[in-house]
Design a protein around this motif. Structure first.
Motif, PDB file in Angstrom:
ATOM      1  N   GLY A 256       0.816  -1.218   0.000  1.00 48.38           N
ATOM      2  CA  GLY A 256       0.000   0.000   0.000  1.00 48.38           C
ATOM      3  C   GLY A 256       0.844   1.260   0.000  1.00 48.38           C
ATOM      4  N   GLN A 259       2.256   1.758  -3.493  1.00 46.90           N
ATOM      5  CA  GLN A 259       1.300   2.110  -4.535  1.00 46.90           C
ATOM      6  C   GLN A 259       0.725   3.511  -4.318  1.00 46.90           C
ATOM      7  N   GLU A 419     -12.267  -3.033 -10.030  1.00 48.10           N
ATOM      8  CA  GLU A 419     -11.115  -2.133 -10.070  1.00 48.10           C
ATOM      9  C   GLU A 419     -10.265  -2.382 -11.313  1.00 48.10           C
ATOM     10  N   SER A 423      -9.488   0.229 -14.453  1.00 46.91           N
ATOM     11  CA  SER A 423      -8.140   0.559 -14.916  1.00 46.91           C
ATOM     12  C   SER A 423      -7.967   0.306 -16.413  1.00 46.91           C
ATOM     13  N   GLN A 444      -7.980   5.313  -7.821  1.00 43.31           N
ATOM     14  CA  GLN A 444      -7.103   4.191  -7.471  1.00 43.31           C
ATOM     15  C   GLN A 444      -6.390   4.427  -6.150  1.00 43.31           C
ATOM     16  N   VAL A 447      -8.456   3.654  -3.125  1.00 47.23           N
ATOM     17  CA  VAL A 447      -8.532   2.225  -2.848  1.00 47.23           C
ATOM     18  C   VAL A 447      -7.196   1.706  -2.310  1.00 47.23           C
ATOM     19  N   ALA A 448      -6.088   2.214  -2.856  1.00 46.51           N
ATOM     20  CA  ALA A 448      -4.771   1.751  -2.415  1.00 46.51           C
ATOM     21  C   ALA A 448      -4.470   2.152  -0.980  1.00 46.51           C
ATOM     22  N   TYR A 500     -10.390  -4.972  -2.707  1.00 48.22           N
ATOM     23  CA  TYR A 500     -10.494  -4.173  -3.920  1.00 48.22           C
ATOM     24  C   TYR A 500      -9.135  -4.051  -4.620  1.00 48.22           C
ATOM     25  N   ARG A 501      -8.148  -3.561  -3.900  1.00 45.25           N
ATOM     26  CA  ARG A 501      -6.843  -3.321  -4.507  1.00 45.25           C
ATOM     27  C   ARG A 501      -6.047  -4.616  -4.663  1.00 45.25           C
ATOM     28  N   TRP A 504      -7.403  -6.286  -7.735  1.00 40.06           N
ATOM     29  CA  TRP A 504      -6.896  -5.547  -8.906  1.00 40.06           C
ATOM     30  C   TRP A 504      -5.459  -5.958  -9.215  1.00 40.06           C
ATOM     31  N   ARG A 505      -4.633  -5.965  -8.185  1.00 39.65           N
ATOM     32  CA  ARG A 505      -3.212  -6.264  -8.392  1.00 39.65           C
ATOM     33  C   ARG A 505      -3.016  -7.694  -8.882  1.00 39.65           C
TER      34      ARG A 505
END
Length: 557
Positions: A256, A259, A419, A423, A444, A447-448, A500-501, A504-505
């Motif tokens: 986190g 990012q 997410e 992106s 973003q 969320v990060a 969420y993040r 995404w990742r």
């Protein structure tokens, strides 16, 4: 029947029997509302252990691709259910999100009840008594938690009291069933019985709960799981469960920090591109004062969302081979619900309303910036939740455990896909305007920062003040929203917001792995079909599917 089918059927039967939302959706009569008791948690744990025993008899190597996906879901669910007795102690029953289902039961089950005879009247009155039992069990649980050293944080207490008071005040409206199909005698029994239960059971139990919250309960001046006996172990379990792949809270926190810093640099580049030479705080003031980023009326919000959708629609088939059959729409929330929601929610299509809808919040427009509107609508509709949830609902071949339960139980997949979909706007041309690109980066980063603040509060013992300072610097949220968010992370749903993040990742890492391995043979449409075609899964299963595809063991038709 195979052991795998028996395990899936047992899990689905348990969900339908114990979770009224799924009972109701299945068209079956709801016989009982959950009380939130330790005995219910023990039953969940017993079912979890039973399913795990069934899975032990299954050889994963001999399964089809679809059965492997079902096996992975059952592993995840049974693992969580097996921990139900332990995790019962980790949650305060009167927290806003924890008690949200009570309002769902009241509105969905009780208020819409239309009894047709004496048996239905008796069932309805029994369900009404379950509401009183919920309040009684909540008070007993808080007392038991206090004895174990799990006191309610002072900072959350006012919100907990307001939540309970709201349920108490709503109870009268819940007990208004439709009596038109009843004869005079049954109609009188229903009305009298409901009034007696409300006055003699529900209101007294809620008053006792409110009295307890205002009086002798155990409290603490700190927030977050780290302060409690066994809290760190609980949080480590919640992080892994919400991520659906192996990752430690320490790794989440560091990710986190990295990012948030990276996104801050990307936002600075956009400010420079726009010709602004001040810092982020100065730019934030400019955006807050700019009328272009504030809708004058709800219709303007819709127009902004539709404008962004019109950019996506002509090119979406360049990224996706299969589209949902159901159309989609943008529609305002019921204004009565808007005060309790930050943004809105996606409403999947169903038999009554065969359209996927993003129900947006049309209130407080003078303070609600629209700069992230493009990212938001891509997350919620196209190619976000609509492309996942509408397609999953349309796939009648899925076992109901996968078709109905998985999307709700696997936030890292469901919200991670949203997410990831948002992106995609960078490569799909949706963020060609620097303002939209800035809003997407800002979205973003919001969320990060959860990766930092959630772990900071629940692992590292951050104070609310430190968490609020960090979140304020990383978002454009109001002080009120910042406080609501950090209390959600620390006292209501620890670990949940990480999905969420992290989702995404994981999806981007898998896509990049496939691109490197397949080179010129890589087609992003195939990757998206591989991820979406099976529906929501633990991300470990998504990763396994991608690796088999890369190796050539899986072919898409």
């Amino acid at each position: 029947m195979t052991a795998l089918v028996l395990a899936a059927d047992e899990a689905w039967a348990h969900v339908v029997a114990t979770q009224p939302y799924y009972t109701f959706r299945s068209g079956l009569p709801v016989e009982r509302l959950p009380h939130g008791s330790i005995e219910e948690a023990q039953r969940d744990a017993a079912v979890g252990r039973s399913i795990r025993a069934r899975l032990d008899a299954v050889d994963p190597a001999g399964l089809t691709a679809d059965d492997r996906n079902t096996f992975a879901l059952l592993e995840h669910l049974s693992g969580d259910w097996s921990m139900a007795e332990e995790s019962w102690w980790w949650r305060f029953p009167v927290a806003p999100y924890q008690s949200y289902e009570l309002a769902l039961y009241g509105n969905q089950v009780l208020q819409s009840f239309s009894p047709a005879g004496p048996a239905d009247v008796d069932r309805y009155l029994s369900l009404a008594s379950d509401i009183a039992a919920w309040a009684r069990v909540a008070r007993e649980k808080l007392a038991a938690q206090g004895k174990r050293g799990w006191g309610i944080p002072h900072a959350a207490l006012d919100g907990f009291i307001a939540t309970v008071r709201g349920h108490r005040d709503s109870a009268g409206s819940w007990l208004r069933p439709d009596p038109r199909r009843l004869g005079p005698a049954d109609r009188g029994k229903l009305a009298d019985g409901a009034e007696k239960i409300l006055a003699g059971e529900i209101l007294p139990e809620f008053d006792a709960l409110l009295g307890y919250l205002s009086g002798p309960l155990e409290t603490t001046g700190r927030t977050g799981l780290a302060q409690y006996p066994g809290g760190e172990e609980a949080y480590r379990h919640l992080v892994a469960s919400n991520a659906t792949f192996a990752i430690t809270p320490e790794e989440v926190h560091q990710l986190g920090l990295e990012q948030v810093a990276q996104l801050g640099e990307q936002m600075a580049e956009v400010r420079a591109e726009a010709g602004f030479d001040g810092d982020e705080l100065a730019y934030r003031r400019v955006l807050e004062a700019d009328a272009r980023f504030h809708a004058a009326a709800p219709g303007d919000v819709e127009a902004t969302y539709r404008r962004h959708l019109r950019v996506v629609e002509p090119v979406v088939d360049q990224w996706f081979r299969v589209l949902p059959k159901a159309p989609y729409e943008v529609e305002r929330l019921d204004p009565a619900l808007e005060a309790g929601m930050s943004f809105g929610y996606y409403e999947p299509p169903n038999q009554q309303t065969p359209v996927g809808r993003y129900r947006y919040n049309g209130s407080g427009l003078d303070t609600r910036s629209q700069i992230n509107a493009a990212a938001l609508i891509l997350h919620e509709l196209v190619p976000g939740h609509h492309f996942h949830l509408a397609r999953q609902a349309e796939d009648t071949s899925l076992h109901p455990l996968r078709g109905q339960v998985a999307p709700m139980a696997l936030g890292a997949y469901t919200e991670g896909w949203g997410e990831y979909a948002a992106s995609l706007g960078f490569e799909m041309g949706v963020y060609a305007d620097p303002w939209d690109r800035y809003g997407a980066y800002q979205h973003q980063r919001m969320v990060a920062q959860r990766l930092v603040v959630d772990t900071g509060l629940n692992l590292y013992g951050w104070s609310l003040e430190r968490a609020a300072e960090y979140m304020t610097g990383a978002t454009m949220e109001s002080p009120r929203q910042v406080r609501t968010e950090i209390l959600r992370y620390s006292t209501d749903l620890p670990g949940q917001a990480l999905g969420y993040r992290l989702g995404w990742r994981k999806l981007w890492l898998l896509r990049e792995r496939a691109e490197r391995a397949l080179g010129a043979a890589f087609d992003v449409r195939d990757f998206h079909e591989l991820v979406l075609g099976a529906g929501a899964l633990p991300l470990t299963a998504v990763e396994a599917n991608v690796d088999r595809w890369i190796s050539g063991a899986t072919r898409l038709t």
